[in-house]
Design a protein around this motif. Sequence first.
Motif, PDB file in Angstrom:
ATOM      1  N   ASP A   1      33.353 -12.104  -0.046  1.00  0.00           N
ATOM      2  CA  ASP A   1      31.980 -12.526   0.157  1.00  0.00           C
ATOM      3  C   ASP A   1      31.260 -11.358   0.804  1.00  0.00           C
ATOM      4  O   ASP A   1      31.376 -11.144   2.013  1.00  0.00           O
ATOM      5  N   ASN A   2      30.547 -10.597   0.012  1.00  0.00           N
ATOM      6  CA  ASN A   2      29.900  -9.395   0.531  1.00  0.00           C
ATOM      7  C   ASN A   2      28.778  -9.727   1.524  1.00  0.00           C
ATOM      8  O   ASN A   2      28.468  -8.927   2.400  1.00  0.00           O
ATOM      9  N   ALA A   3      28.197 -10.887   1.402  1.00  0.00           N
ATOM     10  CA  ALA A   3      27.158 -11.294   2.345  1.00  0.00           C
ATOM     11  C   ALA A   3      27.746 -11.532   3.737  1.00  0.00           C
ATOM     12  O   ALA A   3      27.053 -11.391   4.742  1.00  0.00           O
TER      13      ALA A   3
ATOM     14  N   VAL B   1      49.921  -6.288  -2.328  1.00  0.00           N
ATOM     15  CA  VAL B   1      49.867  -7.701  -2.658  1.00  0.00           C
ATOM     16  C   VAL B   1      48.744  -7.982  -3.664  1.00  0.00           C
ATOM     17  O   VAL B   1      48.970  -8.550  -4.717  1.00  0.00           O
ATOM     18  N   ALA B   2      47.532  -7.569  -3.315  1.00  0.00           N
ATOM     19  CA  ALA B   2      46.386  -7.851  -4.168  1.00  0.00           C
ATOM     20  C   ALA B   2      45.246  -6.910  -3.818  1.00  0.00           C
ATOM     21  O   ALA B   2      45.186  -6.384  -2.701  1.00  0.00           O
ATOM     22  N   ALA B   3      44.343  -6.716  -4.777  1.00  0.00           N
ATOM     23  CA  ALA B   3      43.169  -5.886  -4.539  1.00  0.00           C
ATOM     24  C   ALA B   3      41.997  -6.435  -5.345  1.00  0.00           C
ATOM     25  O   ALA B   3      42.191  -7.123  -6.351  1.00  0.00           O
ATOM     26  N   ILE B   4      40.796  -6.085  -4.888  1.00  0.00           N
ATOM     27  CA  ILE B   4      39.585  -6.580  -5.532  1.00  0.00           C
ATOM     28  C   ILE B   4      38.538  -5.489  -5.542  1.00  0.00           C
ATOM     29  O   ILE B   4      38.401  -4.735  -4.583  1.00  0.00           O
ATOM     30  N   SER B   5      37.807  -5.399  -6.629  1.00  0.00           N
ATOM     31  CA  SER B   5      36.761  -4.391  -6.754  1.00  0.00           C
ATOM     32  C   SER B   5      35.593  -4.721  -5.842  1.00  0.00           C
ATOM     33  O   SER B   5      35.476  -5.821  -5.305  1.00  0.00           O
ATOM     34  N   TRP B   6      34.680  -3.763  -5.706  1.00  0.00           N
ATOM     35  CA  TRP B   6      33.563  -3.961  -4.803  1.00  0.00           C
ATOM     36  C   TRP B   6      32.705  -5.157  -5.218  1.00  0.00           C
ATOM     37  O   TRP B   6      32.152  -5.854  -4.372  1.00  0.00           O
ATOM     38  N   SER B   7      32.617  -5.403  -6.512  1.00  0.00           N
ATOM     39  CA  SER B   7      31.785  -6.499  -7.007  1.00  0.00           C
ATOM     40  C   SER B   7      32.520  -7.836  -7.008  1.00  0.00           C
ATOM     41  O   SER B   7      31.888  -8.886  -7.131  1.00  0.00           O
ATOM     42  N   GLY B   8      33.831  -7.770  -6.919  1.00  0.00           N
ATOM     43  CA  GLY B   8      34.622  -8.990  -7.010  1.00  0.00           C
ATOM     44  C   GLY B   8      34.999  -9.361  -8.425  1.00  0.00           C
ATOM     45  O   GLY B   8      35.739 -10.322  -8.640  1.00  0.00           O
ATOM     46  N   VAL B   9      34.543  -8.591  -9.392  1.00  0.00           N
ATOM     47  CA  VAL B   9      34.796  -8.931 -10.798  1.00  0.00           C
ATOM     48  C   VAL B   9      36.255  -8.650 -11.171  1.00  0.00           C
ATOM     49  O   VAL B   9      36.871  -9.404 -11.922  1.00  0.00           O
ATOM     50  N   SER B  10      36.784  -7.547 -10.656  1.00  0.00           N
ATOM     51  CA  SER B  10      38.157  -7.148 -11.018  1.00  0.00           C
ATOM     52  C   SER B  10      39.113  -7.430  -9.873  1.00  0.00           C
ATOM     53  O   SER B  10      38.845  -7.085  -8.719  1.00  0.00           O
ATOM     54  N   THR B  11      40.227  -8.066 -10.225  1.00  0.00           N
ATOM     55  CA  THR B  11      41.272  -8.336  -9.236  1.00  0.00           C
ATOM     56  C   THR B  11      42.625  -7.942  -9.816  1.00  0.00           C
ATOM     57  O   THR B  11      42.823  -7.981 -11.029  1.00  0.00           O
ATOM     58  N   TYR B  12      43.539  -7.558  -8.935  1.00  0.00           N
ATOM     59  CA  TYR B  12      44.880  -7.170  -9.352  1.00  0.00           C
ATOM     60  C   TYR B  12      45.879  -7.740  -8.361  1.00  0.00           C
ATOM     61  O   TYR B  12      45.600  -7.828  -7.165  1.00  0.00           O
TER      62      TYR B  12
ATOM     63  N   ARG C   1      27.812  -1.623   7.343  1.00  0.00           N
ATOM     64  CA  ARG C   1      26.863  -2.049   6.323  1.00  0.00           C
ATOM     65  C   ARG C   1      27.293  -1.689   4.915  1.00  0.00           C
ATOM     66  O   ARG C   1      26.645  -2.072   3.963  1.00  0.00           O
ATOM     67  N   THR C   2      28.392  -0.934   4.779  1.00  0.00           N
ATOM     68  CA  THR C   2      28.793  -0.472   3.454  1.00  0.00           C
ATOM     69  C   THR C   2      29.978  -1.245   2.898  1.00  0.00           C
ATOM     70  O   THR C   2      30.607  -0.809   1.958  1.00  0.00           O
ATOM     71  N   PHE C   3      30.265  -2.405   3.483  1.00  0.00           N
ATOM     72  CA  PHE C   3      31.430  -3.188   3.041  1.00  0.00           C
ATOM     73  C   PHE C   3      31.395  -3.429   1.547  1.00  0.00           C
ATOM     74  O   PHE C   3      32.417  -3.343   0.878  1.00  0.00           O
ATOM     75  N   SER C   4      30.250  -3.737   1.019  1.00  0.00           N
ATOM     76  CA  SER C   4      30.151  -4.115  -0.389  1.00  0.00           C
ATOM     77  C   SER C   4      30.489  -2.975  -1.333  1.00  0.00           C
ATOM     78  O   SER C   4      30.695  -3.195  -2.527  1.00  0.00           O
ATOM     79  N   SER C   5      30.577  -1.754  -0.825  1.00  0.00           N
ATOM     80  CA  SER C   5      30.897  -0.621  -1.687  1.00  0.00           C
ATOM     81  C   SER C   5      32.391  -0.298  -1.710  1.00  0.00           C
ATOM     82  O   SER C   5      32.830   0.569  -2.456  1.00  0.00           O
ATOM     83  N   TYR C   6      33.176  -0.987  -0.886  1.00  0.00           N
ATOM     84  CA  TYR C   6      34.597  -0.690  -0.766  1.00  0.00           C
ATOM     85  C   TYR C   6      35.454  -1.566  -1.665  1.00  0.00           C
ATOM     86  O   TYR C   6      35.205  -2.764  -1.792  1.00  0.00           O
ATOM     87  N   VAL C   7      36.466  -0.956  -2.220  1.00  0.00           N
ATOM     88  CA  VAL C   7      37.575  -1.723  -2.790  1.00  0.00           C
ATOM     89  C   VAL C   7      38.376  -2.286  -1.625  1.00  0.00           C
ATOM     90  O   VAL C   7      38.612  -1.591  -0.640  1.00  0.00           O
TER      91      VAL C   7
END
Length: 123
Positions: free
Chosen positions: A72-74, A47-58, A26-32
């Motif tokens: 998709d946190n849902a 390769v790539a990473a994304i913040s918990w909110s999806g706003v930041s990507t690298y 249930r805590t997926f949305s809190s993980y990088v």
Amino acid sequence: VQLQASGGGLVQAGGSLRLSCAASGRTFSSYVMGWFRQAPGKERKFVAAISWSGVSTYYADSVKGRFTISRDNAKNTVYLQMNSLKPEDTAVYYCAAARLGVVTRVPHEYDYWGQGTLVTVSS
């Protein structure tokens, strides 16, 4: 957290694939979330990473402009859209989850790993 990566396969150079990584818990949305890859005989690389909110990507320089990470946190799922694939993209791709709040490229800062999915790009 358990991670299940899928979507790998054989594709010709220039083609596309989309990898998915489904997470339990249930805590997926809190993980990088991150994607790494490992070619035969080589070390695992970011390769790539994304913040918990999806706003930041690298992205790694080698995939910038060709790959897109999203989540998709849902659905507890992170994706890696891979376009303009090259033979050098051939590797086992792993998804990973980090409790650390900051997006990171460092493998040992990730706490959970999926089993990997093989991507083979033919020339």
